[in-house]
Design a protein around this motif. Sequence first.
Motif, PDB file in Angstrom:
ATOM      1  N   MET A   1     -33.303 -95.062  45.368  1.00  0.00           N
ATOM      2  CA  MET A   1     -32.992 -94.149  46.488  1.00  0.00           C
ATOM      3  C   MET A   1     -32.777 -92.740  45.969  1.00  0.00           C
ATOM      4  O   MET A   1     -32.200 -92.539  44.907  1.00  0.00           O
ATOM      5  N   SER A   2     -33.212 -91.802  46.677  1.00  0.00           N
ATOM      6  CA  SER A   2     -33.055 -90.403  46.276  1.00  0.00           C
ATOM      7  C   SER A   2     -31.628 -89.964  46.470  1.00  0.00           C
ATOM      8  O   SER A   2     -30.791 -90.690  47.007  1.00  0.00           O
ATOM      9  N   ARG A   3     -31.343 -88.769  46.061  1.00  0.00           N
ATOM     10  CA  ARG A   3     -29.964 -88.298  46.136  1.00  0.00           C
ATOM     11  C   ARG A   3     -29.476 -88.287  47.575  1.00  0.00           C
ATOM     12  O   ARG A   3     -30.238 -88.257  48.516  1.00  0.00           O
ATOM     13  N   ARG A   4     -28.181 -88.308  47.713  1.00  0.00           N
ATOM     14  CA  ARG A   4     -27.589 -88.474  49.032  1.00  0.00           C
ATOM     15  C   ARG A   4     -27.969 -87.367  50.000  1.00  0.00           C
ATOM     16  O   ARG A   4     -28.152 -86.229  49.602  1.00  0.00           O
ATOM     17  N   PRO A   5     -28.069 -87.761  51.266  1.00  0.00           N
ATOM     18  CA  PRO A   5     -28.342 -86.723  52.267  1.00  0.00           C
ATOM     19  C   PRO A   5     -27.194 -85.747  52.348  1.00  0.00           C
ATOM     20  O   PRO A   5     -26.040 -86.101  52.150  1.00  0.00           O
ATOM     21  N   ASN A   6     -27.515 -84.504  52.655  1.00  0.00           N
ATOM     22  CA  ASN A   6     -26.468 -83.528  52.917  1.00  0.00           C
ATOM     23  C   ASN A   6     -26.946 -82.538  53.946  1.00  0.00           C
ATOM     24  O   ASN A   6     -28.125 -82.440  54.216  1.00  0.00           O
ATOM     25  N   ALA A   7     -26.024 -81.824  54.522  1.00  0.00           N
ATOM     26  CA  ALA A   7     -26.393 -80.855  55.560  1.00  0.00           C
ATOM     27  C   ALA A   7     -27.050 -79.649  54.913  1.00  0.00           C
ATOM     28  O   ALA A   7     -26.618 -79.176  53.872  1.00  0.00           O
ATOM     29  N   SER A   8     -28.128 -79.143  55.540  1.00  0.00           N
ATOM     30  CA  SER A   8     -28.848 -77.977  55.012  1.00  0.00           C
ATOM     31  C   SER A   8     -28.207 -76.697  55.498  1.00  0.00           C
ATOM     32  O   SER A   8     -28.024 -76.499  56.684  1.00  0.00           O
ATOM     33  N   ARG A   9     -27.874 -75.849  54.556  1.00  0.00           N
ATOM     34  CA  ARG A   9     -27.398 -74.508  54.893  1.00  0.00           C
ATOM     35  C   ARG A   9     -26.232 -74.519  55.865  1.00  0.00           C
ATOM     36  O   ARG A   9     -26.307 -74.024  56.984  1.00  0.00           O
ATOM     37  N   ARG A  10     -25.124 -75.160  55.460  1.00  0.00           N
ATOM     38  CA  ARG A  10     -23.981 -75.204  56.358  1.00  0.00           C
ATOM     39  C   ARG A  10     -23.472 -73.806  56.659  1.00  0.00           C
ATOM     40  O   ARG A  10     -23.334 -72.982  55.776  1.00  0.00           O
ATOM     41  N   PHE A  11     -23.183 -73.578  57.919  1.00  0.00           N
ATOM     42  CA  PHE A  11     -22.565 -72.301  58.304  1.00  0.00           C
ATOM     43  C   PHE A  11     -21.062 -72.435  58.198  1.00  0.00           C
ATOM     44  O   PHE A  11     -20.473 -73.401  58.680  1.00  0.00           O
ATOM     45  N   ALA A  12     -20.403 -71.488  57.581  1.00  0.00           N
ATOM     46  CA  ALA A  12     -18.948 -71.540  57.417  1.00  0.00           C
ATOM     47  C   ALA A  12     -18.283 -71.223  58.736  1.00  0.00           C
ATOM     48  O   ALA A  12     -18.083 -70.077  59.094  1.00  0.00           O
ATOM     49  N   GLY A  52     -29.854 -59.039  67.615  1.00  0.00           N
ATOM     50  CA  GLY A  52     -31.103 -59.774  67.428  1.00  0.00           C
ATOM     51  C   GLY A  52     -30.930 -61.265  67.302  1.00  0.00           C
ATOM     52  O   GLY A  52     -31.886 -61.981  67.000  1.00  0.00           O
ATOM     53  N   GLY A  53     -29.718 -61.806  67.504  1.00  0.00           N
ATOM     54  CA  GLY A  53     -29.570 -63.253  67.536  1.00  0.00           C
ATOM     55  C   GLY A  53     -29.582 -63.919  66.181  1.00  0.00           C
ATOM     56  O   GLY A  53     -30.008 -65.056  66.060  1.00  0.00           O
ATOM     57  N   ARG A  54     -29.141 -63.244  65.115  1.00  0.00           N
ATOM     58  CA  ARG A  54     -29.077 -63.908  63.827  1.00  0.00           C
ATOM     59  C   ARG A  54     -28.008 -64.969  63.883  1.00  0.00           C
ATOM     60  O   ARG A  54     -27.034 -64.878  64.603  1.00  0.00           O
ATOM     61  N   SER A  55     -28.172 -66.009  63.020  1.00  0.00           N
ATOM     62  CA  SER A  55     -27.364 -67.210  63.151  1.00  0.00           C
ATOM     63  C   SER A  55     -25.876 -66.952  63.037  1.00  0.00           C
ATOM     64  O   SER A  55     -25.086 -67.524  63.764  1.00  0.00           O
ATOM     65  N   GLY A  56     -25.442 -66.090  62.113  1.00  0.00           N
ATOM     66  CA  GLY A  56     -24.025 -65.817  61.991  1.00  0.00           C
ATOM     67  C   GLY A  56     -23.476 -65.188  63.250  1.00  0.00           C
ATOM     68  O   GLY A  56     -22.359 -65.483  63.680  1.00  0.00           O
ATOM     69  N   ILE A  80     -38.981 -71.837  61.609  1.00  0.00           N
ATOM     70  CA  ILE A  80     -38.610 -72.298  60.273  1.00  0.00           C
ATOM     71  C   ILE A  80     -39.049 -73.742  60.060  1.00  0.00           C
ATOM     72  O   ILE A  80     -39.534 -74.118  58.987  1.00  0.00           O
ATOM     73  N   LEU A  81     -38.900 -74.572  61.090  1.00  0.00           N
ATOM     74  CA  LEU A  81     -39.354 -75.953  60.989  1.00  0.00           C
ATOM     75  C   LEU A  81     -40.863 -76.020  60.778  1.00  0.00           C
ATOM     76  O   LEU A  81     -41.357 -76.874  60.035  1.00  0.00           O
ATOM     77  N   ALA A 241     -35.579 -70.746  55.403  1.00  0.00           N
ATOM     78  CA  ALA A 241     -34.342 -70.232  55.987  1.00  0.00           C
ATOM     79  C   ALA A 241     -33.856 -68.999  55.232  1.00  0.00           C
ATOM     80  O   ALA A 241     -33.424 -68.009  55.836  1.00  0.00           O
ATOM     81  N   ALA A 242     -33.927 -69.048  53.908  1.00  0.00           N
ATOM     82  CA  ALA A 242     -33.488 -67.912  53.099  1.00  0.00           C
ATOM     83  C   ALA A 242     -34.365 -66.691  53.352  1.00  0.00           C
ATOM     84  O   ALA A 242     -33.868 -65.555  53.437  1.00  0.00           O
ATOM     85  N   LYS A 243     -35.648 -66.911  53.478  1.00  0.00           N
ATOM     86  CA  LYS A 243     -36.577 -65.811  53.713  1.00  0.00           C
ATOM     87  C   LYS A 243     -36.318 -65.138  55.049  1.00  0.00           C
ATOM     88  O   LYS A 243     -36.517 -63.917  55.202  1.00  0.00           O
ATOM     89  N   ASN A 244     -35.864 -65.912  56.036  1.00  0.00           N
ATOM     90  CA  ASN A 244     -35.598 -65.375  57.371  1.00  0.00           C
ATOM     91  C   ASN A 244     -34.119 -65.073  57.602  1.00  0.00           C
ATOM     92  O   ASN A 244     -33.723 -64.818  58.739  1.00  0.00           O
ATOM     93  N   SER A 245     -33.301 -65.139  56.530  1.00  0.00           N
ATOM     94  CA  SER A 245     -31.859 -64.888  56.630  1.00  0.00           C
ATOM     95  C   SER A 245     -31.220 -65.755  57.711  1.00  0.00           C
ATOM     96  O   SER A 245     -30.372 -65.314  58.477  1.00  0.00           O
ATOM     97  N   TYR A 246     -31.658 -67.007  57.762  1.00  0.00           N
ATOM     98  CA  TYR A 246     -31.178 -67.927  58.795  1.00  0.00           C
ATOM     99  C   TYR A 246     -30.002 -68.747  58.278  1.00  0.00           C
ATOM    100  O   TYR A 246     -30.046 -69.304  57.183  1.00  0.00           O
TER     101      TYR A 246
END
Length: 259
Positions: A1-12, A52-56, A80-81, A241-246
């Motif tokens: 099994m591959s490494r454990r699942p984790n959340a992508s790019r968690r927002f604080a 402009g609706g950025r995620s933060g 992004i998907l 996500a990094a490229k789009n500052s998401y």
Amino acid sequence: MSRRPNASRRFADSGSIPFVGALHSKSRQSPLLSLGLVVGVLLIVGYLYHSGGRSGDISALNRLDGGVSCTQEVQRLIPILKKAYGDSMQKVLHVGPETCSVVSQLLKEEDTEAWGVEPYELDEADNNCRSLVHKGIVRVADIKFPLPYRPKSFSLVIVSDALDYLSPKYLNRSVPELARVSSDGLVVLSGYPGQQRAKVAELSKFGRPAKLRSSSWWVRFFIQTSLEENEVAIKKFEQAAAKNSYKSACQIFHLKPLH
């Protein structure tokens, strides 16, 4: 099994909007100071709204209005998907409340077929949504039971704002079922613990308040249900996500389908 699942790019989500707490101070303040604080908060909200609706910014506004919608997050995620999943976005199933809006946006994408499952009754559906239901593109179906699709009917399955309202008993059935109808992967969006989701008026629709679980809880659950992390998709998603500052206002998990 591959490494454990984790959340992508968690927002604080522990941050707060400056000066909001000061409005509730019990200490006596001058009228000019109180007015200045109110104006300051309004200026902050205005700035976030016009940025402009950025995620933060979206996440901060969500905390101000008392709720977070991962279904709305899906609509922001589509570009992004598409970069992360490529050809796997050719045949997509979205599962979650307000799926008509997600399906409508997906159908505007070039070379993308889309279907939707609304887990709850459609209240005050507009003409577009009624048309999607009439054509069989969107279905109303209880995801506690098997989905009306054959195995691997869709290249990618995206689920949002639906699993947070299910108990572990039903999650054990529904999540593997979502993975069953996918050939390339499953994307799960879930709220962070501490976020407000269903308002009191909505409890009659969802049947219970949202149970917002930690990423570690989801990791254990995915392992127990034999679902593995999609490492290739995660890497591509993080790069896009990094490229789009998401930065997401929801937890995002990328999982391999069940074979």
